[in-house]
Design a protein around this motif. Structure first.
Motif, mmCIF file in Angstrom:
data_model
loop_
_atom_site.group_PDB
_atom_site.id
_atom_site.type_symbol
_atom_site.label_atom_id
_atom_site.label_comp_id
_atom_site.label_asym_id
_atom_site.label_seq_id
_atom_site.Cartn_x
_atom_site.Cartn_y
_atom_site.Cartn_z
ATOM 1 N N LEU A 22 0.605 -0.780 0.062
ATOM 2 C CA LEU A 22 0.506 0.221 -0.126
ATOM 3 C C LEU A 22 0.750 1.557 0.502
ATOM 4 O O LEU A 22 0.910 1.964 -0.953
ATOM 5 N N ASP A 23 1.929 1.174 0.901
ATOM 6 C CA ASP A 23 2.821 2.431 0.813
ATOM 7 C C ASP A 23 3.361 2.488 -0.686
ATOM 8 O O ASP A 23 3.756 3.479 -1.149
ATOM 9 N N VAL A 24 3.595 1.040 -1.125
ATOM 10 C CA VAL A 24 4.421 1.633 -2.864
ATOM 11 C C VAL A 24 2.679 2.086 -3.847
ATOM 12 O O VAL A 24 3.337 3.405 -4.565
ATOM 13 N N TRP A 25 1.925 1.676 -3.830
ATOM 14 C CA TRP A 25 0.912 1.960 -4.630
ATOM 15 C C TRP A 25 0.557 4.130 -4.474
ATOM 16 O O TRP A 25 0.803 4.479 -5.262
ATOM 17 N N VAL A 26 1.201 3.869 -3.251
ATOM 18 C CA VAL A 26 0.556 4.991 -2.891
ATOM 19 C C VAL A 26 1.791 6.666 -3.227
ATOM 20 O O VAL A 26 1.381 7.041 -4.016
ATOM 21 N N HIS A 27 3.299 6.446 -2.850
ATOM 22 C CA HIS A 27 3.990 7.214 -3.533
ATOM 23 C C HIS A 27 5.409 6.563 -5.211
ATOM 24 O O HIS A 27 6.060 7.503 -5.411
ATOM 25 N N VAL A 28 4.530 5.095 -5.534
ATOM 26 C CA VAL A 28 5.411 4.621 -6.489
ATOM 27 C C VAL A 28 4.417 5.331 -7.873
ATOM 28 O O VAL A 28 3.380 4.099 -7.904
ATOM 29 N N HIS A 29 5.052 5.645 -9.274
ATOM 30 C CA HIS A 29 3.951 5.542 -9.948
ATOM 31 C C HIS A 29 4.349 4.606 -10.995
ATOM 32 O O HIS A 29 5.572 4.603 -10.927
ATOM 33 N N CYS A 30 3.527 4.069 -11.537
ATOM 34 C CA CYS A 30 3.416 2.875 -12.355
ATOM 35 C C CYS A 30 4.263 3.277 -13.345
ATOM 36 O O CYS A 30 4.733 2.556 -13.756
ATOM 37 N N ALA A 31 4.401 4.161 -14.054
ATOM 38 C CA ALA A 31 5.243 4.603 -15.055
ATOM 39 C C ALA A 31 6.971 4.639 -14.506
ATOM 40 O O ALA A 31 7.340 4.915 -15.343
ATOM 41 N N GLU A 32 7.453 4.165 -14.110
ATOM 42 C CA GLU A 32 8.332 4.532 -12.955
ATOM 43 C C GLU A 32 8.741 2.998 -13.140
ATOM 44 O O GLU A 32 8.492 2.271 -11.651
ATOM 45 N N PRO A 33 8.976 2.174 -13.934
ATOM 46 C CA PRO A 33 9.281 0.560 -14.058
ATOM 47 C C PRO A 33 11.184 0.545 -12.495
ATOM 48 O O PRO A 33 10.361 -0.664 -11.636
ATOM 49 N N LEU A 34 11.790 1.465 -12.441
ATOM 50 C CA LEU A 34 12.972 1.243 -11.301
ATOM 51 C C LEU A 34 12.558 1.326 -10.275
ATOM 52 O O LEU A 34 13.120 0.464 -9.241
ATOM 53 N N ARG A 35 11.583 2.491 -9.701
ATOM 54 C CA ARG A 35 11.074 2.267 -8.429
ATOM 55 C C ARG A 35 10.397 1.923 -8.256
ATOM 56 O O ARG A 35 10.285 1.494 -7.307
ATOM 57 N N LEU A 36 9.403 1.136 -8.849
ATOM 58 C CA LEU A 36 8.472 -0.142 -8.697
ATOM 59 C C LEU A 36 9.055 -0.979 -8.575
ATOM 60 O O LEU A 36 8.047 -2.074 -7.201
ATOM 61 N N ALA A 37 10.156 -1.593 -9.310
ATOM 62 C CA ALA A 37 10.376 -2.677 -9.188
ATOM 63 C C ALA A 37 11.668 -2.944 -7.287
ATOM 64 O O ALA A 37 11.117 -3.867 -6.788
ATOM 65 N N ALA A 38 11.645 -2.120 -7.332
ATOM 66 C CA ALA A 38 12.471 -1.392 -5.917
ATOM 67 C C ALA A 38 11.121 -1.903 -4.642
ATOM 68 O O ALA A 38 11.595 -1.875 -3.460
ATOM 69 N N GLY A 39 10.563 -1.306 -5.136
ATOM 70 C CA GLY A 39 9.636 -1.167 -3.524
ATOM 71 C C GLY A 39 8.560 -2.457 -3.728
ATOM 72 O O GLY A 39 8.273 -3.249 -2.724
ATOM 73 N N LEU A 40 8.289 -3.606 -5.225
ATOM 74 C CA LEU A 40 7.812 -4.560 -4.817
ATOM 75 C C LEU A 40 8.911 -5.664 -4.099
ATOM 76 O O LEU A 40 8.445 -6.383 -3.164
#
Length: 371
Positions: A22-40
């Motif tokens: 949920l924290d990742v969903w709030v702070h990370v945009h789906c268009a940012e794959p690097l940040r999304l991968a780090a969050g997951l």
């Protein structure tokens, strides 16, 4: 007394991972794959926090560096603080979190702010305080667990101490009882045996000689049992001692012969009855014959022991007394003890006068065969 209710380990892990997602969903945009991968990666690595807390913290640290989603890193830092005693390691991890949280990482080159600017100092202080909170909380939980374990150990030690104290008091009482039995009871029984032996040798009356011989035999046997009991009581501090063999139905005939009473014994019992039942029958007959000697001198007795439909019946009946009974000391606990023994075995004991002026004692015990 209230008991704390905690979520099971797997359920708590799922809840922590869900909060991190949920924290990742709030702070990370789906268009940012690097940040999304780090969050997951940070979120799902929390499944390892119980077994590999340091590795979990290392896997969650990149998401703090590249995103504003810091929940996973703080949860990993808390798990590490709960499970480690290395204060310097925790301090290093807290500093690593602070540096990662205050660094603006713009791919492909990071940007570092001026460390002397007031806003930078405030940001660093806030990040450092944020990192210190899970560290202190984890250390507090660890100290609480250790304190609980110490309290359990102290309680067990006190319980063991109370047990040792009780055993020491019991051992002292047994030693005192052993001294009393040795100094008083054994001495008096020895005198009875000696006087009975003298009477047996000096008397010319066959009946008197036989009675004296019986008294001497019973006194010697009683003295042996007393000596064995004294040795058992004195050996209580060093360990369990072997008890005297307990009587059984095979000893009934000898008991009747040594009683000094004209008695007729008739038994119809299988030989595979439980030992507790056999002892109860023996003690009941023994107590009944003792009462006949004390309260109905000169009377004859009839002992009938039989087994019917899974129940043992032992009936001891005596005729009226042939002469006045001598006043003898007694605690009047014999029948009470017999009834208590029978109740423990699920049976009953009844006693009362017969129509002809005699007395009857009846024991009934459930006694299934052991085979």
């Amino acid at each position: 007394m209230t008991t704390s209710r905690r979520l099971p380990g797997p359920a708590l892990d799922i809840a922590v991972i869900a909060a991190s997602l949920l924290d990742v969903w709030v702070h990370v945009h789906c268009a940012e794959p690097l940040r999304l991968a780090a969050g997951l990666l940070a979120a799902f690595s929390l499944a390892l926090r119980r077994h590999l807390p340091l590795a979990t913290f290392a896997l969650t640290l990149p998401t703090t560096l590249v995103t504003d989603a810091v929940f996973a890193t703080l949860a990993a830092l808390y798990s590490l603080a709960v499970r480690t005693r290395h204060r310097w390691l925790l301090a290093g991890c807290a500093i690593a979190f602070t540096v990662s949280d205050t660094t603006s990482w713009n791919w492909p080159s990071p940007e570092f702010g001026d460390p002397w600017e007031p806003w930078t100092i405030v940001s660093v202080s806030y990040a450092l305080g944020t990192a210190a909170a899970p560290v202190f909380l984890g250390q507090l939980v660890q100290a609480k667990r250790e304190l609980s374990l110490r309290l359990v150990e102290i309680s067990r030690a006190r319980e063991h101490e109370r047990l040792l104290t009780a055993q020491s008091v019991l051992a002292k009482e047994r030693a005192q009882l052993a001294r009393e039995m040795h100094d008083v009871v054994s001495h008096q029984v020895s005198l009875i045996a000696v006087r009975a032996g003298s009477l047996q040798v000096s008397s010319r009356d066959p009946e008197t000689k036989g009675a004296a011989a019986t008294i001497r035999q019973l006194s010697v046997r009683t003295l042996d049992e007393l000596r064995h009991m004294v040795s058992v009581l004195r050996a209580s501090e060093s360990g369990p001692a072997e008890l005297t063999p307990q009587p059984s139905l095979a000893d009934l005939e000898r008991l009747v012969l040594d009683s000094g009473i004209e008695a007729d014994l008739c038994t119809d019992l299988p030989g595979d009855l439980p030992a507790t039942v056999q002892r109860a029958v023996y003690r009941t007959v023994q107590e009944a014959l003792t009462n006949v000697r004390k309260h109905a001198p000169g009377a004859s007795a009839t002992i009938r022991v039989r087994h019917e439909d899974g129940v043992v019946h032992a009936v001891v009946t005596n005729t009226p007394s042939g002469r006045p009974a001598l006043p003898l000391p007694g605690a009047h606990h014999g029948l009470v003890g017999l009834r208590q023994r029978a109740e423990l075995l699920g049976g009953t004991v009844t006693a009362g006068s017969t129509p002809d002026g005699g007395y009857e004692l009846h024991l009934s015990l459930p006694a299934p065969k052991t085979s």
